[in-house]
Design a protein around this motif. Sequence first.
Motif, PDB file in Angstrom:
ATOM      1  N   PHE A 226      11.467   9.089  -6.867  1.00 36.80           N
ATOM      2  CA  PHE A 226      10.347   8.216  -6.519  1.00 36.80           C
ATOM      3  C   PHE A 226       9.102   8.393  -7.384  1.00 36.80           C
ATOM      4  O   PHE A 226       8.440   7.391  -7.705  1.00 36.80           O
ATOM      5  CB  PHE A 226      10.042   8.317  -5.028  1.00 36.80           C
ATOM      6  CG  PHE A 226      11.152   7.731  -4.198  1.00 36.80           C
ATOM      7  CD1 PHE A 226      11.358   6.357  -4.172  1.00 36.80           C
ATOM      8  CD2 PHE A 226      12.025   8.537  -3.497  1.00 36.80           C
ATOM      9  CE1 PHE A 226      12.397   5.802  -3.449  1.00 36.80           C
ATOM     10  CE2 PHE A 226      13.074   7.993  -2.767  1.00 36.80           C
ATOM     11  CZ  PHE A 226      13.265   6.627  -2.751  1.00 36.80           C
TER      12      PHE A 226
ATOM     13  N   ALA B 257       7.860   5.065  -9.369  1.00 35.38           N
ATOM     14  CA  ALA B 257       6.484   4.588  -9.184  1.00 35.38           C
ATOM     15  C   ALA B 257       5.739   4.533 -10.512  1.00 35.38           C
ATOM     16  O   ALA B 257       4.992   3.583 -10.777  1.00 35.38           O
ATOM     17  CB  ALA B 257       5.747   5.501  -8.202  1.00 35.38           C
TER      18      ALA B 257
ATOM     19  N   GLY C  22       6.962   1.588 -12.353  1.00 38.75           N
ATOM     20  CA  GLY C  22       6.435   0.393 -11.705  1.00 38.75           C
ATOM     21  C   GLY C  22       4.999   0.105 -12.090  1.00 38.75           C
ATOM     22  O   GLY C  22       4.598  -1.058 -12.220  1.00 38.75           O
ATOM     23  N   ALA C  23       4.207   1.159 -12.293  1.00 36.34           N
ATOM     24  CA  ALA C  23       2.796   0.988 -12.648  1.00 36.34           C
ATOM     25  C   ALA C  23       2.615   0.566 -14.103  1.00 36.34           C
ATOM     26  O   ALA C  23       1.575   0.006 -14.457  1.00 36.34           O
ATOM     27  CB  ALA C  23       2.036   2.282 -12.383  1.00 36.34           C
TER      28      ALA C  23
ATOM     29  N   ASP D 278       8.474   7.069   1.037  1.00 39.20           N
ATOM     30  CA  ASP D 278       8.427   7.139  -0.426  1.00 39.20           C
ATOM     31  C   ASP D 278       8.857   5.816  -1.058  1.00 39.20           C
ATOM     32  O   ASP D 278       8.236   5.327  -2.011  1.00 39.20           O
ATOM     33  CB  ASP D 278       9.357   8.250  -0.931  1.00 39.20           C
ATOM     34  CG  ASP D 278       8.721   9.624  -0.886  1.00 39.20           C
ATOM     35  OD1 ASP D 278       7.500   9.715  -0.649  1.00 39.20           O
ATOM     36  OD2 ASP D 278       9.442  10.612  -1.098  1.00 39.20           O
TER      37      ASP D 278
ATOM     38  N   ALA E 202       6.216   3.064  -0.631  1.00 39.57           N
ATOM     39  CA  ALA E 202       5.071   3.244  -1.531  1.00 39.57           C
ATOM     40  C   ALA E 202       5.438   2.861  -2.965  1.00 39.57           C
ATOM     41  O   ALA E 202       4.698   2.140  -3.641  1.00 39.57           O
ATOM     42  CB  ALA E 202       4.598   4.695  -1.467  1.00 39.57           C
ATOM     43  N   ALA E 203       6.599   3.343  -3.446  1.00 39.07           N
ATOM     44  CA  ALA E 203       7.007   3.036  -4.824  1.00 39.07           C
ATOM     45  C   ALA E 203       7.235   1.539  -5.005  1.00 39.07           C
ATOM     46  O   ALA E 203       6.902   0.976  -6.061  1.00 39.07           O
ATOM     47  CB  ALA E 203       8.266   3.815  -5.177  1.00 39.07           C
ATOM     48  N   ASP E 204       7.787   0.876  -3.996  1.00 42.29           N
ATOM     49  CA  ASP E 204       8.049  -0.562  -4.113  1.00 42.29           C
ATOM     50  C   ASP E 204       6.754  -1.357  -4.143  1.00 42.29           C
ATOM     51  O   ASP E 204       6.635  -2.347  -4.874  1.00 42.29           O
ATOM     52  CB  ASP E 204       8.936  -1.021  -2.955  1.00 42.29           C
ATOM     53  CG  ASP E 204       9.547  -2.393  -3.203  1.00 42.29           C
ATOM     54  OD1 ASP E 204      10.035  -2.633  -4.314  1.00 42.29           O
ATOM     55  OD2 ASP E 204       9.523  -3.228  -2.275  1.00 42.29           O
TER      56      ASP E 204
ATOM     57  N   ILE F 177       3.874  -0.235  -5.307  1.00 43.47           N
ATOM     58  CA  ILE F 177       3.293   0.000  -6.634  1.00 43.47           C
ATOM     59  C   ILE F 177       3.957  -0.895  -7.666  1.00 43.47           C
ATOM     60  O   ILE F 177       3.309  -1.438  -8.572  1.00 43.47           O
ATOM     61  CB  ILE F 177       3.442   1.486  -7.017  1.00 43.47           C
ATOM     62  CG1 ILE F 177       2.506   2.345  -6.142  1.00 43.47           C
ATOM     63  CG2 ILE F 177       3.139   1.706  -8.506  1.00 43.47           C
ATOM     64  CD1 ILE F 177       2.739   3.844  -6.277  1.00 43.47           C
ATOM     65  N   ALA F 178       5.274  -1.080  -7.523  1.00 39.93           N
ATOM     66  CA  ALA F 178       6.038  -1.881  -8.486  1.00 39.93           C
ATOM     67  C   ALA F 178       5.986  -3.378  -8.192  1.00 39.93           C
ATOM     68  O   ALA F 178       6.576  -4.166  -8.942  1.00 39.93           O
ATOM     69  CB  ALA F 178       7.496  -1.415  -8.504  1.00 39.93           C
TER      70      ALA F 178
ATOM     71  N   LEU G  45      11.839  -2.617  -6.707  1.00 35.50           N
ATOM     72  CA  LEU G  45      12.808  -1.546  -6.535  1.00 35.50           C
ATOM     73  C   LEU G  45      14.179  -2.096  -6.152  1.00 35.50           C
ATOM     74  O   LEU G  45      14.280  -3.050  -5.377  1.00 35.50           O
ATOM     75  CB  LEU G  45      12.341  -0.577  -5.440  1.00 35.50           C
ATOM     76  CG  LEU G  45      11.815   0.783  -5.926  1.00 35.50           C
ATOM     77  CD1 LEU G  45      10.649   0.605  -6.856  1.00 35.50           C
ATOM     78  CD2 LEU G  45      11.463   1.678  -4.749  1.00 35.50           C
TER      79      LEU G  45
ATOM     80  N   SER H 169       7.148  -2.065   2.982  1.00 28.67           N
ATOM     81  CA  SER H 169       7.265  -3.062   1.915  1.00 28.67           C
ATOM     82  C   SER H 169       8.283  -4.112   2.327  1.00 28.67           C
ATOM     83  O   SER H 169       9.497  -3.848   2.371  1.00 28.67           O
ATOM     84  CB  SER H 169       7.692  -2.394   0.604  1.00 28.67           C
ATOM     85  OG  SER H 169       7.693  -3.344  -0.447  1.00 28.67           O
TER      86      SER H 169
END
Length: 340
Positions: free
Chosen positions: A60, A64, A67-68, A93, A96-98, A100-101, A105, A176
């Motif tokens: 993750f 992330a 993704g950024a 996790d 949050a990562a999705d 940001i992207a 994901l 998300s």
Amino acid sequence: MKKIGFLSFGHWDNHPAYATKTASDTLLQSIDLAVAAEEIGIDGAYFRVHHFAKQLASPFPLLAAIGAKTSRIEIGTGVIDMRYENPLYMAEDAGAADLIAGGRLQLGISRGSPEQVIEGWRHFGYEPAEGETDADMGRQKGVQFFEQLKGVGFAQPNPYPMFPNPPGLLRLEPFSAGLRDRIWWGSGSDATAEWAGKMGMNLQSSTLKFDESGKPFHVQQAEQIRLYRKAWKEAGHQREPRISVSRSIFALVSQQDRHYFGREADRTDKIGMLENNRRAIFGRSYAAEPDQLIKELAQDEAIQEADTLLLTIPNTLGVDYNVHVLSSILEHVAPGLGWR
């Protein structure tokens, strides 16, 4: 048309020929490769997850970060071993990562593959319930994670919270929306592919599966995909499923390519044994001049069945060479097969 992504095992070692000598090298080059892959038109950046090895393990932070720094490319895993995971913490996790992207994901999960250590998941604090196997535990955790992505409240709120609560039961945050439709199950057998279809997960089929018929690998994999689609349809899911297969494919367009992969040209399927003495079949690699490669790939039934092709890459050879490998497929092979 097919989506074409790369799949990196994320190896590193202090070897003279490696561009990835440390974990830091591998992580930072993975980000750089994803950025460069997006620029040349690759559709997805996917990463294997292996514990207790000099390979990528905690996906993750990497997902992330990619993704950024990107805006279009799909970002995924192939696969996360659910035997090692806390499904609720993983849902946080992943959410949050999705976010940001921006909703890109594509998470491949599974009960796991052969490990570097004996029952490594026990070191993470997990063990199967009485009467269950570690595979049972992995699937159950996968289901629990999948259910959390519905975003439905389930936890009783504290009557004296630190911050005011919304009414009703509480869900995990951040949530998300849409991520649940982008969960894939990595399947090594016909039965688990059918199970994934019934569950409503997308399907990832790798370069190996249990040998269940003695037929060539690509034929068995194509049959697996058809069983998955049948189970999906019978379950009544409303959307169209996604299906990916992985392949090692190298277009020999330079002397460097021929030096690295020329000996792969005569490779065939391999038979081996996995845990519990189960017979497995490992799919062949493809390496040839573009015209020959197009002819060979056109005969691969499983590639024809899938909507997404993940190209395994030699990440240890560095970003520039891997961009060349991917560009060669896009330029010299994909158009001849109708993928672009």
